[in-house]
Scaffold this active site. Structure first.
Site, PDB file in Angstrom:
ATOM      1  N   LEU A   1     -36.202  15.673   9.922  1.00 49.85           N
ATOM      2  CA  LEU A   1     -35.332  16.782  10.304  1.00 49.85           C
ATOM      3  C   LEU A   1     -33.880  16.396  10.034  1.00 49.85           C
ATOM      4  O   LEU A   1     -33.375  15.428  10.598  1.00 49.85           O
ATOM      5  CB  LEU A   1     -35.512  17.136  11.785  1.00 49.85           C
ATOM      6  CG  LEU A   1     -36.955  17.402  12.242  1.00 49.85           C
ATOM      7  CD1 LEU A   1     -36.945  17.951  13.674  1.00 49.85           C
ATOM      8  CD2 LEU A   1     -37.666  18.370  11.297  1.00 49.85           C
TER       9      LEU A   1
ATOM     10  N   ARG B   1     -21.044  16.852  17.349  1.00 52.04           N
ATOM     11  CA  ARG B   1     -20.397  15.789  18.124  1.00 52.04           C
ATOM     12  C   ARG B   1     -19.730  14.729  17.250  1.00 52.04           C
ATOM     13  O   ARG B   1     -19.000  13.887  17.734  1.00 52.04           O
ATOM     14  CB  ARG B   1     -21.436  15.150  19.071  1.00 52.04           C
ATOM     15  CG  ARG B   1     -21.877  16.088  20.186  1.00 52.04           C
ATOM     16  CD  ARG B   1     -23.219  15.676  20.800  1.00 52.04           C
ATOM     17  NE  ARG B   1     -24.355  16.045  19.947  1.00 52.04           N
ATOM     18  CZ  ARG B   1     -25.639  15.914  20.295  1.00 52.04           C
ATOM     19  NH1 ARG B   1     -25.945  15.409  21.487  1.00 52.04           N
ATOM     20  NH2 ARG B   1     -26.605  16.271  19.485  1.00 52.04           N
TER      21      ARG B   1
ATOM     22  N   GLN C   1     -33.875  25.197   6.533  1.00 54.39           N
ATOM     23  CA  GLN C   1     -33.816  25.844   7.844  1.00 54.39           C
ATOM     24  C   GLN C   1     -32.609  26.778   7.792  1.00 54.39           C
ATOM     25  O   GLN C   1     -31.467  26.333   7.848  1.00 54.39           O
ATOM     26  CB  GLN C   1     -33.647  24.795   8.951  1.00 54.39           C
ATOM     27  CG  GLN C   1     -33.677  25.395  10.350  1.00 54.39           C
ATOM     28  CD  GLN C   1     -33.293  24.379  11.429  1.00 54.39           C
ATOM     29  OE1 GLN C   1     -32.661  23.364  11.151  1.00 54.39           O
ATOM     30  NE2 GLN C   1     -33.672  24.659  12.657  1.00 54.39           N
TER      31      GLN C   1
ATOM     32  N   GLU D   1     -34.939  17.256  28.538  1.00 54.01           N
ATOM     33  CA  GLU D   1     -33.657  16.989  27.897  1.00 54.01           C
ATOM     34  C   GLU D   1     -32.567  16.760  28.935  1.00 54.01           C
ATOM     35  O   GLU D   1     -32.647  17.263  30.063  1.00 54.01           O
ATOM     36  CB  GLU D   1     -33.269  18.158  26.982  1.00 54.01           C
ATOM     37  CG  GLU D   1     -34.149  18.267  25.753  1.00 54.01           C
ATOM     38  CD  GLU D   1     -34.160  16.992  24.923  1.00 54.01           C
ATOM     39  OE1 GLU D   1     -33.088  16.500  24.531  1.00 54.01           O
ATOM     40  OE2 GLU D   1     -35.261  16.452  24.678  1.00 54.01           O
TER      41      GLU D   1
ATOM     42  N   TYR E   1      -3.520  -8.696 -17.928  1.00 64.76           N
ATOM     43  CA  TYR E   1      -4.321  -7.476 -17.867  1.00 64.76           C
ATOM     44  C   TYR E   1      -5.188  -7.411 -19.121  1.00 64.76           C
ATOM     45  O   TYR E   1      -4.672  -7.358 -20.238  1.00 64.76           O
ATOM     46  CB  TYR E   1      -3.453  -6.222 -17.767  1.00 64.76           C
ATOM     47  CG  TYR E   1      -4.291  -4.972 -17.895  1.00 64.76           C
ATOM     48  CD1 TYR E   1      -5.318  -4.723 -16.984  1.00 64.76           C
ATOM     49  CD2 TYR E   1      -4.095  -4.070 -18.940  1.00 64.76           C
ATOM     50  CE1 TYR E   1      -6.133  -3.608 -17.107  1.00 64.76           C
ATOM     51  CE2 TYR E   1      -4.905  -2.942 -19.063  1.00 64.76           C
ATOM     52  CZ  TYR E   1      -5.913  -2.722 -18.152  1.00 64.76           C
ATOM     53  OH  TYR E   1      -6.724  -1.626 -18.270  1.00 64.76           O
TER      54      TYR E   1
ATOM     55  N   ASN F   1      -8.837 -18.527 -25.001  1.00 67.44           N
ATOM     56  CA  ASN F   1      -7.860 -18.804 -23.953  1.00 67.44           C
ATOM     57  C   ASN F   1      -6.812 -17.694 -23.928  1.00 67.44           C
ATOM     58  O   ASN F   1      -6.145 -17.448 -24.931  1.00 67.44           O
ATOM     59  CB  ASN F   1      -7.188 -20.152 -24.206  1.00 67.44           C
ATOM     60  CG  ASN F   1      -6.347 -20.549 -23.000  1.00 67.44           C
ATOM     61  OD1 ASN F   1      -6.851 -21.132 -22.044  1.00 67.44           O
ATOM     62  ND2 ASN F   1      -5.080 -20.189 -23.038  1.00 67.44           N
TER      63      ASN F   1
ATOM     64  N   ASN G   1      -3.853  -1.055 -23.875  1.00 65.97           N
ATOM     65  CA  ASN G   1      -5.033  -0.275 -24.272  1.00 65.97           C
ATOM     66  C   ASN G   1      -4.785   1.228 -24.262  1.00 65.97           C
ATOM     67  O   ASN G   1      -5.618   1.989 -24.702  1.00 65.97           O
ATOM     68  CB  ASN G   1      -6.216  -0.607 -23.355  1.00 65.97           C
ATOM     69  CG  ASN G   1      -5.912  -0.290 -21.901  1.00 65.97           C
ATOM     70  OD1 ASN G   1      -4.752  -0.327 -21.479  1.00 65.97           O
ATOM     71  ND2 ASN G   1      -6.931   0.024 -21.139  1.00 65.97           N
TER      72      ASN G   1
HETATM   73  C1  UD1 Z   1     -33.110  14.708  20.270  1.00 66.10           C
HETATM   74  C2  UD1 Z   1     -34.245  14.983  21.237  1.00 66.10           C
HETATM   75  C3  UD1 Z   1     -34.144  14.016  22.393  1.00 66.10           C
HETATM   76  C4  UD1 Z   1     -34.193  12.603  21.897  1.00 66.10           C
HETATM   77  C5  UD1 Z   1     -33.142  12.355  20.838  1.00 66.10           C
HETATM   78  C6  UD1 Z   1     -33.397  11.018  20.174  1.00 66.10           C
HETATM   79  C7  UD1 Z   1     -34.772  17.364  21.078  1.00 66.10           C
HETATM   80  C8  UD1 Z   1     -34.632  18.693  21.688  1.00 66.10           C
HETATM   81  N1  UD1 Z   1     -34.161  16.355  21.692  1.00 66.10           N
HETATM   82  O1  UD1 Z   1     -31.892  15.009  20.914  1.00 66.10           O
HETATM   83  O2  UD1 Z   1     -35.212  14.219  23.277  1.00 66.10           O
HETATM   84  O3  UD1 Z   1     -34.001  11.692  22.966  1.00 66.10           O
HETATM   85  O4  UD1 Z   1     -33.162  13.350  19.826  1.00 66.10           O
HETATM   86  O5  UD1 Z   1     -32.396  10.681  19.267  1.00 66.10           O
HETATM   87  O6  UD1 Z   1     -35.434  17.226  20.077  1.00 66.10           O
HETATM   88  N2  UD1 Z   1     -31.935  19.154  13.584  1.00 66.10           N
HETATM   89  C9  UD1 Z   1     -32.275  20.111  12.653  1.00 66.10           C
HETATM   90  N3  UD1 Z   1     -32.173  21.427  12.986  1.00 66.10           N
HETATM   91  C10 UD1 Z   1     -31.770  21.842  14.215  1.00 66.10           C
HETATM   92  C11 UD1 Z   1     -31.411  20.862  15.159  1.00 66.10           C
HETATM   93  C12 UD1 Z   1     -31.506  19.531  14.821  1.00 66.10           C
HETATM   94  O7  UD1 Z   1     -32.659  19.788  11.536  1.00 66.10           O
HETATM   95  O8  UD1 Z   1     -31.715  23.051  14.420  1.00 66.10           O
HETATM   96  C13 UD1 Z   1     -32.024  17.738  13.222  1.00 66.10           C
HETATM   97  C14 UD1 Z   1     -30.671  17.054  13.229  1.00 66.10           C
HETATM   98  O9  UD1 Z   1     -30.102  17.041  11.937  1.00 66.10           O
HETATM   99  C15 UD1 Z   1     -30.996  15.658  13.716  1.00 66.10           C
HETATM  100  C16 UD1 Z   1     -32.284  15.795  14.489  1.00 66.10           C
HETATM  101  O10 UD1 Z   1     -32.815  17.076  14.186  1.00 66.10           O
HETATM  102  O11 UD1 Z   1     -31.186  14.772  12.626  1.00 66.10           O
HETATM  103  C17 UD1 Z   1     -32.096  15.650  15.988  1.00 66.10           C
HETATM  104  O12 UD1 Z   1     -31.196  16.625  16.453  1.00 66.10           O
HETATM  105  P1  UD1 Z   1     -30.075  16.283  17.524  1.00 66.10           P
HETATM  106  O13 UD1 Z   1     -29.279  17.487  17.766  1.00 66.10           O
HETATM  107  O14 UD1 Z   1     -29.354  15.068  17.120  1.00 66.10           O
HETATM  108  O15 UD1 Z   1     -30.958  15.976  18.822  1.00 66.10           O
HETATM  109  P2  UD1 Z   1     -30.507  15.174  20.110  1.00 66.10           P
HETATM  110  O16 UD1 Z   1     -29.644  16.032  20.929  1.00 66.10           O
HETATM  111  O17 UD1 Z   1     -29.997  13.858  19.732  1.00 66.10           O
HETATM  112 CA    CA Z   2     -29.607  12.905  17.785  1.00 67.14          CA
END
Ligand code: UD1
Ligand code: CA
Length: 481
Positions: free
Chosen positions: A9, A16, A73, A159, A369, A380, A389
């Site tokens: 994913l 953040r 997505q 969460e 250079y 040398n 150049n």
């Molecule tokens: C997530 C988990 C959390 C876990 C943590 C571990 C969920 C709801 N929470 O939180 O339980 O402890 O990771 O690191 O899964 N992404 C998408 N599409 C979206 C949202 C996210 O592709 O719509 C991808 C992001 O690019 C990322 C990954 O999913 O690589 C995780 O998403 P992120 O928002 O970082 O989740 P956390 O809040 O860290």
């Molecule tokens: Ca994360």
């Protein structure tokens, strides 16, 4: 044979991070995080990888690597929604290893362990719905917490935003690394609802869902530092520190001396040969390979540098170039891209070389250079030589034959060729080819005009008297030099 399919994913924005760059492209050990995650999947031996990316994020798709199936997505609604985008690419009987693209420290062995455990559990009576990797962290803030019942069975992931104060105390966290069948994905993901504080479709909610369906969920513990999820720049720095330490430990185990690990930076994929010593303040960046018995640093900056054996590089930069065995580079040299230094060549103080081939044993020792040149063996190059150049519009090449001697402060105005064993007198500006074995002098002959100084300034006594008169007040009492 069962097909193992990795799903990554990588479509989230990464708010953040406060960055224009998609989060998963931020680098750990010089590689985009998502590339490291895909490497781990490949290392674990998955049969194929599906990457979920944001529409238009071509750079993310590219960072996934060759042979990865990309799905989009369209409108990010959480990790559950992202995982659902991969469902059409996964067969019901596939075993899916589902990971997040922001977990760069993940190791192939851990994934292999997870897959093995899941396959074993599948064969047990009742089977298994989901296996996942968990870790216990001293500071679990921000992660999903693992909820277990009185019997110690995992029953849900909650969460951060949904945690009761008691749940927030739980230190066992979800790493976001799961193993499940394509069938379970297709069954559970469409049933997710936004009934959480984040109003997102959370992948983590399928744990509670499976338990309600009467399926089993297994948790496999991993080392805390391996599951670090990167949501912010401070975590990114932390991941880089872990990565670096890990890489340096591996190098040291392989027989490399790292004099000061705290000031030595080695990127992913960089290999270093046995008995090489790396002195402090050195950077061995992506694409670099160093042979055996070298002395690297202090202060070496190597990027895409292919370094042979017994080479010394100190207080110098080598970029996208090859340095042959037994060469010396530095101090204070800059080897720019597309340079090849032959065995035993020497590039010394304040020399710059670009896009050039330098023959065996050739010396470019001081303040020169060398650009767009082909130097033979045992040439040398004197101090202050400039390969001219660039004519303001185009670059031109210069050829210098074996054993040629280029005197100090010579300009070689390209395109030009200097023959084998030719000599060029210092201070010459060479604009025409020099035949082999010839001496070329291209500067005005010296003229010495007798008595000119006295005619201009008078005798030495006159001059002293004048100086004494002018400086009398300030110089009084000044110590003699
Ligand atoms: C997530 C988990 C959390 C876990 C943590 C571990 C969920 C709801 N929470 O939180 O339980 O402890 O990771 O690191 O899964 N992404 C998408 N599409 C979206 C949202 C996210 O592709 O719509 C991808 C992001 O690019 C990322 C990954 O999913 O690589 C995780 O998403 P992120 O928002 O970082 O989740 P956390 O809040 O860290
Ligand atoms: Ca994360």
């Amino acid at each position: 044979m069962v097909t193992i399919c990795g799903v990554v994913l990588a479509a989230g924005q990464g708010k953040r991070m406060h960055s224009d760059l998609p989060k998963v492209l931020h680098c750990v050990g010089g590689r985009p995080m998502v590339s490291l995650v895909c490497d781990a999947l490949r290392g674990a031996g998955v049969d194929r990888i599906v990457g979920v990316v944001s529409p238009g994020a071509q750079d993310v798709a590219q960072a996934l690597g060759d042979g990865v199936t990309v799905v989009y997505q369209d409108n990010p609604q959480g990790t559950g929604d992202a995982a659902r985008c991969a469902v059409p690419e996964v067969a019901a009987d596939d075993i899916v290893v589902l990971v997040y693209g922001d977990t760069p420290l993940l190791q192939p062995e851990t994934l292999r362990g997870l897959i093995g455990e899941h396959l074993r559990e599948m064969r047990q009576p009742g089977g298994i719905g989901l296996s996942m990797v968990t870790a216990t962290l001293s500071d679990p803030t921000g992660y999903g917490r693992i909820i277990r019942d009185d019997g110690g069975q995992v029953v849900a992931i909650v969460e951060q935003g949904d945690c009761t104060p008691e749940q927030a105390q739980i230190t066992e966290i979800n790493s976001g690394i799961y193993c499940l069948s394509g069938r379970v994905m297709a069954d559970c993901l469409p049933r997710l609802r936004r009934t959480n504080a984040q109003a997102e479709l959370q992948l983590t909610d399928i744990v509670g869902m499976l338990i309600e369906d009467g399926q089993r969920v297994a948790a496999i513990p991993a080392a805390a530092e391996e599951v670090l999820g990167i949501n912010s720049r401070d975590r990114l720095a932390e991941a880089n520190a872990v990565f670096r330490r890990r890489r340096l430990d591996q190098l040291m185990q392989g027989g490399v001396t790292v004099v000061d690990p705290a000031t030595t930076f080695v990127d992913a994929g960089v290999e270093v040969g046995q008995d090489t010593v790396i002195w402090p303040g050195s950077y061995l960046l992506a694409g670099t390979a160093v042979g055996r018995g070298c002395i690297i640093g202090p202060g070496a900056h190597l990027a895409g540098a292919r370094i042979g054996e017994r080479v010394r590089v100190w207080y110098s930069t080598v970029e996208d170039s090859e340095v042959g065995d037994d060469c010396t580079v530095g101090p204070y040299a800059h080897v720019r891209p597309d340079t090849v230094l032959g065995r035993g060549a020497k590039v010394g103080n304040f020399a710059e070389i670009k896009n050039s081939r330098v023959g065996e044993g050739t010396k470019v020792s001081h303040h020169s250079y060398v650009g767009d040149a082909d130097l033979g063996a045992d040439v040398n190059i004197g101090a202050g030589v400039v390969f001219v150049n660039y004519d303001g519009r185009r670059k031109h090449r210069t050829q210098v034959g074996d054993r040629a001697f280029i005197g100090c402060n010579v300009n070689l105005v390209a395109p030009v060729a200097v023959g084998r064993r030719a000599y060029i007198a210092c201070g010459s500006s060479i604009t025409a080819d020099v035949p082999p074995g010839a001496l070329a002098i291209a500067r005005a002959r010296q003229t010495s005009i007798e008595g000119w100084v006295e005619r201009r300034f008078g005798t030495e006594e006159d001059q002293d008297a004048r100086n004494h008169h002018h400086g009398a007040e300030d110089k009084q009492g000044a110590p003699h030099k």
